[in-house]
Design a protein around this motif. Sequence first.
Motif, PDB file in Angstrom:
ATOM      1  N   TYR A 180       0.837  -1.194   0.000  1.00 17.24           N
ATOM      2  CA  TYR A 180       0.000   0.000   0.000  1.00 17.24           C
ATOM      3  C   TYR A 180       0.879   1.255   0.000  1.00 17.24           C
ATOM      4  O   TYR A 180       1.798   1.373   0.828  1.00 17.24           O
ATOM      5  N   PRO A 181       0.614   2.194  -0.898  1.00 14.74           N
ATOM      6  CA  PRO A 181       1.402   3.433  -0.920  1.00 14.74           C
ATOM      7  C   PRO A 181       1.289   4.180   0.405  1.00 14.74           C
ATOM      8  O   PRO A 181       0.275   4.106   1.101  1.00 14.74           O
ATOM      9  N   ALA A 182       2.349   4.915   0.733  1.00 16.16           N
ATOM     10  CA  ALA A 182       2.352   5.672   1.981  1.00 16.16           C
ATOM     11  C   ALA A 182       1.181   6.639   2.044  1.00 16.16           C
ATOM     12  O   ALA A 182       0.565   6.821   3.103  1.00 16.16           O
ATOM     13  N   GLN A 183       0.848   7.254   0.907  1.00  9.15           N
ATOM     14  CA  GLN A 183      -0.255   8.220   0.912  1.00  9.15           C
ATOM     15  C   GLN A 183      -1.597   7.543   1.161  1.00  9.15           C
ATOM     16  O   GLN A 183      -2.514   8.143   1.746  1.00  9.15           O
ATOM     17  N   THR A 184      -1.732   6.283   0.747  1.00  8.09           N
ATOM     18  CA  THR A 184      -2.966   5.537   1.022  1.00  8.09           C
ATOM     19  C   THR A 184      -3.110   5.281   2.516  1.00  8.09           C
ATOM     20  O   THR A 184      -4.180   5.487   3.104  1.00  8.09           O
ATOM     21  N   LEU A 185      -2.026   4.826   3.152  1.00  9.38           N
ATOM     22  CA  LEU A 185      -2.076   4.579   4.588  1.00  9.38           C
ATOM     23  C   LEU A 185      -2.318   5.883   5.354  1.00  9.38           C
ATOM     24  O   LEU A 185      -3.059   5.910   6.345  1.00  9.38           O
ATOM     25  N   ARG A 186      -1.714   6.966   4.878  1.00 10.88           N
ATOM     26  CA  ARG A 186      -1.924   8.257   5.532  1.00 10.88           C
ATOM     27  C   ARG A 186      -3.387   8.683   5.427  1.00 10.88           C
ATOM     28  O   ARG A 186      -3.972   9.192   6.391  1.00 10.88           O
ATOM     29  N   ALA A 187      -3.983   8.463   4.260  1.00  6.89           N
ATOM     30  CA  ALA A 187      -5.396   8.831   4.067  1.00  6.89           C
ATOM     31  C   ALA A 187      -6.302   7.990   4.957  1.00  6.89           C
ATOM     32  O   ALA A 187      -7.284   8.509   5.520  1.00  6.89           O
ATOM     33  N   PHE A 188      -5.995   6.710   5.114  1.00  5.95           N
ATOM     34  CA  PHE A 188      -6.789   5.865   6.013  1.00  5.95           C
ATOM     35  C   PHE A 188      -6.614   6.313   7.462  1.00  5.95           C
ATOM     36  O   PHE A 188      -7.579   6.309   8.243  1.00  5.95           O
ATOM     37  N   ARG A 189      -5.391   6.708   7.838  1.00  6.38           N
ATOM     38  CA  ARG A 189      -5.170   7.212   9.193  1.00  6.38           C
ATOM     39  C   ARG A 189      -5.996   8.470   9.446  1.00  6.38           C
ATOM     40  O   ARG A 189      -6.654   8.601  10.489  1.00  6.38           O
ATOM     41  N   ASP A 190      -5.991   9.372   8.481  1.00  6.46           N
ATOM     42  CA  ASP A 190      -6.752  10.613   8.643  1.00  6.46           C
ATOM     43  C   ASP A 190      -8.254  10.326   8.726  1.00  6.46           C
ATOM     44  O   ASP A 190      -8.973  10.956   9.511  1.00  6.46           O
ATOM     45  N   LEU A 191      -8.720   9.378   7.928  1.00  7.38           N
ATOM     46  CA  LEU A 191     -10.133   8.997   7.955  1.00  7.38           C
ATOM     47  C   LEU A 191     -10.496   8.408   9.315  1.00  7.38           C
ATOM     48  O   LEU A 191     -11.513   8.778   9.923  1.00  7.38           O
ATOM     49  N   ALA A 192      -9.679   7.475   9.799  1.00  4.71           N
ATOM     50  CA  ALA A 192      -9.959   6.849  11.093  1.00  4.71           C
ATOM     51  C   ALA A 192      -9.932   7.880  12.215  1.00  4.71           C
ATOM     52  O   ALA A 192     -10.801   7.901  13.093  1.00  4.71           O
ATOM     53  N   ARG A 193      -8.938   8.744  12.185  1.00  8.27           N
ATOM     54  CA  ARG A 193      -8.830   9.763  13.229  1.00  8.27           C
ATOM     55  C   ARG A 193     -10.042  10.688  13.231  1.00  8.27           C
ATOM     56  O   ARG A 193     -10.572  11.054  14.289  1.00  8.27           O
ATOM     57  N   ALA A 194     -10.490  11.074  12.045  1.00  7.38           N
ATOM     58  CA  ALA A 194     -11.634  11.989  11.945  1.00  7.38           C
ATOM     59  C   ALA A 194     -12.897  11.372  12.530  1.00  7.38           C
ATOM     60  O   ALA A 194     -13.777  12.093  13.022  1.00  7.38           O
ATOM     61  N   HIS A 195     -13.000  10.046  12.482  1.00 11.55           N
ATOM     62  CA  HIS A 195     -14.196   9.368  12.979  1.00 11.55           C
ATOM     63  C   HIS A 195     -13.985   8.761  14.369  1.00 11.55           C
ATOM     64  O   HIS A 195     -14.884   8.074  14.884  1.00 11.55           O
ATOM     65  N   GLY A 196     -12.817   8.957  14.951  1.00 13.99           N
ATOM     66  CA  GLY A 196     -12.575   8.449  16.290  1.00 13.99           C
ATOM     67  C   GLY A 196     -12.504   6.947  16.375  1.00 13.99           C
ATOM     68  O   GLY A 196     -12.866   6.356  17.406  1.00 13.99           O
ATOM     69  N   ILE A 197     -12.048   6.301  15.308  1.00 18.34           N
ATOM     70  CA  ILE A 197     -11.905   4.845  15.292  1.00 18.34           C
ATOM     71  C   ILE A 197     -10.432   4.485  15.134  1.00 18.34           C
ATOM     72  O   ILE A 197      -9.594   5.344  14.856  1.00 18.34           O
ATOM     73  N   ALA A 198     -10.110   3.222  15.302  1.00 19.60           N
ATOM     74  CA  ALA A 198      -8.728   2.765  15.210  1.00 19.60           C
ATOM     75  C   ALA A 198      -8.375   2.393  13.772  1.00 19.60           C
ATOM     76  O   ALA A 198      -9.228   1.932  13.007  1.00 19.60           O
ATOM     77  N   LEU A 199      -7.118   2.584  13.431  1.00 19.24           N
ATOM     78  CA  LEU A 199      -6.563   2.043  12.195  1.00 19.24           C
ATOM     79  C   LEU A 199      -5.566   0.952  12.579  1.00 19.24           C
ATOM     80  O   LEU A 199      -4.524   1.234  13.184  1.00 19.24           O
ATOM     81  N   ILE A 200      -5.910  -0.299  12.260  1.00 16.55           N
ATOM     82  CA  ILE A 200      -5.014  -1.434  12.487  1.00 16.55           C
ATOM     83  C   ILE A 200      -4.245  -1.680  11.191  1.00 16.55           C
ATOM     84  O   ILE A 200      -4.844  -1.842  10.134  1.00 16.55           O
ATOM     85  N   VAL A 201      -2.921  -1.694  11.284  1.00 17.28           N
ATOM     86  CA  VAL A 201      -2.079  -1.985  10.119  1.00 17.28           C
ATOM     87  C   VAL A 201      -1.218  -3.195  10.447  1.00 17.28           C
ATOM     88  O   VAL A 201      -0.310  -3.113  11.279  1.00 17.28           O
ATOM     89  N   ASP A 202      -1.519  -4.298   9.818  1.00 13.96           N
ATOM     90  CA  ASP A 202      -0.779  -5.548   9.993  1.00 13.96           C
ATOM     91  C   ASP A 202       0.404  -5.527   9.025  1.00 13.96           C
ATOM     92  O   ASP A 202       0.226  -5.571   7.806  1.00 13.96           O
ATOM     93  N   GLU A 203       1.609  -5.452   9.597  1.00 21.05           N
ATOM     94  CA  GLU A 203       2.826  -5.422   8.775  1.00 21.05           C
ATOM     95  C   GLU A 203       3.661  -6.687   8.976  1.00 21.05           C
ATOM     96  O   GLU A 203       4.888  -6.634   9.084  1.00 21.05           O
TER      97      GLU A 203
END
Length: 391
Positions: A180-203
């Motif tokens: 996943y591109p860094a900008q994709t993960l960043r966008a998911f982080r921003d989305l999760a943060r805006a909604h007060g939910i967690a972003l789980i990233v399995d690496e």
Amino acid sequence: MTQSRTAATFAPPVMEARRWLEGVAHPANRPLLNVSQAAPVDPPPAPLREAMAQIVLNDAEAHLYGPVLGLPALRTEVAAQWTASYGGKVASGQVAITSGCNQAFAAAIASLCSEGDEVIIPVPYYFNHRMWLDMSGVTTVPLLAADGMIPDPAEAARLITSRTRAIALVSPNNPCGVEYPAQTLRAFRDLARAHGIALIVDETYRDFDSRNGAPHDLFTNPDWDDTLIQLYSFSKAYRLTGHRVGAVVASRARLAEIEKFLDTVTICPNQLAQRAALWGMRNLGDWLAGERLEILDRRAAIEDNFPLLAGKGWELLGCGAYFAYVKHPFAMSSAELAPLLVKEAGVLLLPGTMFMPSDLPGGESQLRIAFANIDRTGIKTLFNRLSSLER
């Protein structure tokens, strides 16, 4: 009568696939190619095995209960290496050691969700994630992967409800292999943060990412732990699959909740495995770099040889880490094709139907190839067998 938690989900796919081997003979000139499971079959490198033997003989603490959240020295080492490699600050108190990465996911979900809550996961998904959500009474909300098998944060935004507790991603991805591109993960982080939910990233497969340097900048945000929960596995890096050792990186408050889960399930992570992982982190950097180059060469071999299949109507949907995810050209479901491949081609792989909800299209035309245990020659043999199929 209500059903049990385990009855709420499907049978383990890898175990189901192994049953396809029963009663099938593989001639000497066409031995089985097992590309079904994403796990190295070789033991740990000799220096690590020697170190483990000395630990067993001489470290009395390795045979006793240890801290629930893991060996302090290992937590400190993870924090230091993550701080150096990701370019952001990770403290040892933000690291917990688990009995494999699957347990890290289970613990994270247990700390986040209650009955009837929802977790968004891209599909095709890693089936054990779906299984745990099912057994936890949590609704899996599928997010169909977009172009290049990359999930779209805008589509995920449409799926968020008042019951959504997390978005769970895997990068490099299982089953598709894509990074996943860094900008994709960043966008998911921003989305999760805006909604007060967690972003789980399995690496789990971070050590085999083709990109040099940090694959994302999520840890550079000083408040990363208000949203991000990262999962990791030492099993793939140091061939410790049978010893079950993983990690979860999250806020101290999150780890306090996770500790409750871990204390009631395993009490503490495997003590020998933790010491082995620590020894590996301190001593096997060059060896692991060589392992990464070998996996990258196998990825290149997939791409180099794929024209042989493309000429027969196959499509390469994703490739990376341990996986190639492909679309087959036959007028039958992959659920039927995969068992036939054992008999007709001496190939064991998993059908896309194992990575998709039954009510969504796509899986019937897809297959996952896990190439961790076949080299360039094996990959060429695999493609020769698949290209010779006529149905």
